[in-house]
Write a protein that holds these residues in place. Sequence first.
Motif, PDB file in Angstrom:
ATOM      1  N   TYR A  33      80.622 143.168  73.408  1.00  0.00           N
ATOM      2  CA  TYR A  33      79.191 143.174  73.598  1.00  0.00           C
ATOM      3  C   TYR A  33      78.477 142.028  73.579  1.00  0.00           C
ATOM      4  CZ  TYR A  33      74.513 144.471  71.172  1.00  0.00           C
ATOM      5  OH  TYR A  33      73.364 144.655  71.051  1.00  0.00           O
ATOM      6  N   PHE A  34      78.820 140.906  72.867  1.00  0.00           N
ATOM      7  CA  PHE A  34      78.217 139.696  73.148  1.00  0.00           C
ATOM      8  C   PHE A  34      77.824 139.218  74.527  1.00  0.00           C
ATOM      9  CE2 PHE A  34      79.517 138.898  68.401  1.00  0.00           C
ATOM     10  CZ  PHE A  34      78.393 139.090  68.092  1.00  0.00           C
ATOM     11  N   LEU A  35      78.943 139.324  75.644  1.00  0.00           N
ATOM     12  CA  LEU A  35      79.373 139.186  76.618  1.00  0.00           C
ATOM     13  C   LEU A  35      78.464 140.047  77.512  1.00  0.00           C
ATOM     14  CD1 LEU A  35      82.922 137.712  77.062  1.00  0.00           C
ATOM     15  CD2 LEU A  35      80.817 136.447  77.274  1.00  0.00           C
ATOM     16  N   GLY A  36      78.078 141.197  77.188  1.00  0.00           N
ATOM     17  CA  GLY A  36      77.393 142.179  77.878  1.00  0.00           C
ATOM     18  C   GLY A  36      78.120 143.328  78.298  1.00  0.00           C
ATOM     19  N   GLY A  37      79.274 143.587  77.980  1.00  0.00           N
ATOM     20  CA  GLY A  37      80.238 144.573  78.343  1.00  0.00           C
ATOM     21  C   GLY A  37      79.883 145.691  77.734  1.00  0.00           C
ATOM     22  N   ILE A  60      77.090 131.740  72.332  1.00  0.00           N
ATOM     23  CA  ILE A  60      78.491 131.142  71.974  1.00  0.00           C
ATOM     24  C   ILE A  60      79.390 131.897  72.702  1.00  0.00           C
ATOM     25  CG2 ILE A  60      80.105 131.210  70.016  1.00  0.00           C
ATOM     26  CD1 ILE A  60      77.747 131.041  68.040  1.00  0.00           C
ATOM     27  N   ALA A  61      79.525 133.059  73.068  1.00  0.00           N
ATOM     28  CA  ALA A  61      80.324 133.856  73.863  1.00  0.00           C
ATOM     29  C   ALA A  61      80.271 133.533  75.290  1.00  0.00           C
ATOM     30  CB  ALA A  61      80.035 135.337  73.939  1.00  0.00           C
ATOM     31  N   SER A 265      76.966 125.850  70.607  1.00  0.00           N
ATOM     32  CA  SER A 265      78.236 126.351  70.959  1.00  0.00           C
ATOM     33  C   SER A 265      79.161 126.870  69.686  1.00  0.00           C
ATOM     34  CB  SER A 265      79.247 125.474  71.744  1.00  0.00           C
ATOM     35  OG  SER A 265      79.689 124.369  71.101  1.00  0.00           O
ATOM     36  N   LEU A 266      78.869 126.034  68.541  1.00  0.00           N
ATOM     37  CA  LEU A 266      79.416 126.247  67.248  1.00  0.00           C
ATOM     38  C   LEU A 266      81.091 126.323  67.428  1.00  0.00           C
ATOM     39  CD1 LEU A 266      76.400 127.109  66.471  1.00  0.00           C
ATOM     40  CD2 LEU A 266      77.496 128.279  64.701  1.00  0.00           C
ATOM     41  N   CYS A 267      81.433 125.724  68.507  1.00  0.00           N
ATOM     42  CA  CYS A 267      82.821 125.614  68.719  1.00  0.00           C
ATOM     43  C   CYS A 267      83.421 124.311  69.405  1.00  0.00           C
ATOM     44  CB  CYS A 267      83.409 126.867  69.803  1.00  0.00           C
ATOM     45  SG  CYS A 267      83.034 128.364  69.126  1.00  0.00           S
ATOM     46  N   TYR A 268      84.332 123.826  69.018  1.00  0.00           N
ATOM     47  CA  TYR A 268      85.228 122.993  69.479  1.00  0.00           C
ATOM     48  C   TYR A 268      86.290 123.498  70.665  1.00  0.00           C
ATOM     49  CZ  TYR A 268      83.241 119.285  66.235  1.00  0.00           C
ATOM     50  OH  TYR A 268      82.483 118.490  65.430  1.00  0.00           O
TER      51      TYR A 268
END
Length: 276
Positions: A33-37, A60-61, A265-268
């Motif tokens: 859903y976050f990616l628009g799928g 983030i996604a 991004s809250l991601c490494y």
Amino acid sequence: MEQRGAGAMNDDETWVPAGVDTEHPSAARMYDYFLGGGHNFAADRQLADKVLEVIPAKDIARINRSFLRRAVRYLVNEAGILQFLDLGSGVPTVGNVHEVAQHENPDCTVVYVDNDPVAVAHGELMLQHNGNATTILADLRQPTTVLGHDETLRLIDFREPTAVLMCAALHFLGDEEGPADIVAAYRDALCPDSALVISHATDDDYPDDLARAVELYKDTKSPVTARTREQIVEFFAGFDLVSPGVVLLPLWRPDFREIADPRRSLCYGGVGIKTI
């Protein structure tokens, strides 16, 4: 099974594999859903919208997907790796590993692994005419099962360099599940010149915001454990990190299209090469 277009809201359950629980949210379908799928359901969207109130999950996604594409291109074109094992791959959408890798070299083979039947069912549909890619229903927590699966062994020869991808996957493993030991089990199956790709949620910059999102994910079967950069680096034991090392995702070998604020991004993420 009818294939849905990206962004379609899919509450028609006639295509859903038997036994799938659509009443409780799934982290894989929320990511879709976050990616628009379109392979997500009302329960997924309701919880995902709550997550969006506290963190920029769609950004983030998208940033994570962009990192994955850059890493795969690097591995094919600069590291010469043609075999990919994508763990916790989620629901297939635009820019999948096989699309990126096989665009660079048609000989690339890809095995997707996920424990969500919806992700696997859609993957089977997408890959039915692609002899060099497959998807299997399995849990990355069971390396022996994944590594010894007939479909894995059909497409991957572990005597040749292979990339193991754990993008947005390890933060769904709690410390009590021994994520470092799980990563090590996959590492030990790889020959020299193989690779490990990780992206992982962190609360280094926004601990309060991410803490609220982590609390929401407790309503899924895949609660989130955020980790520090130092903890994420430890997963690369036995690998030499590719420059620039473990960094916020937009900072890993950005191309001209990567204009995201790194802190959003809250991601490494990072890529390591096994040398021995």
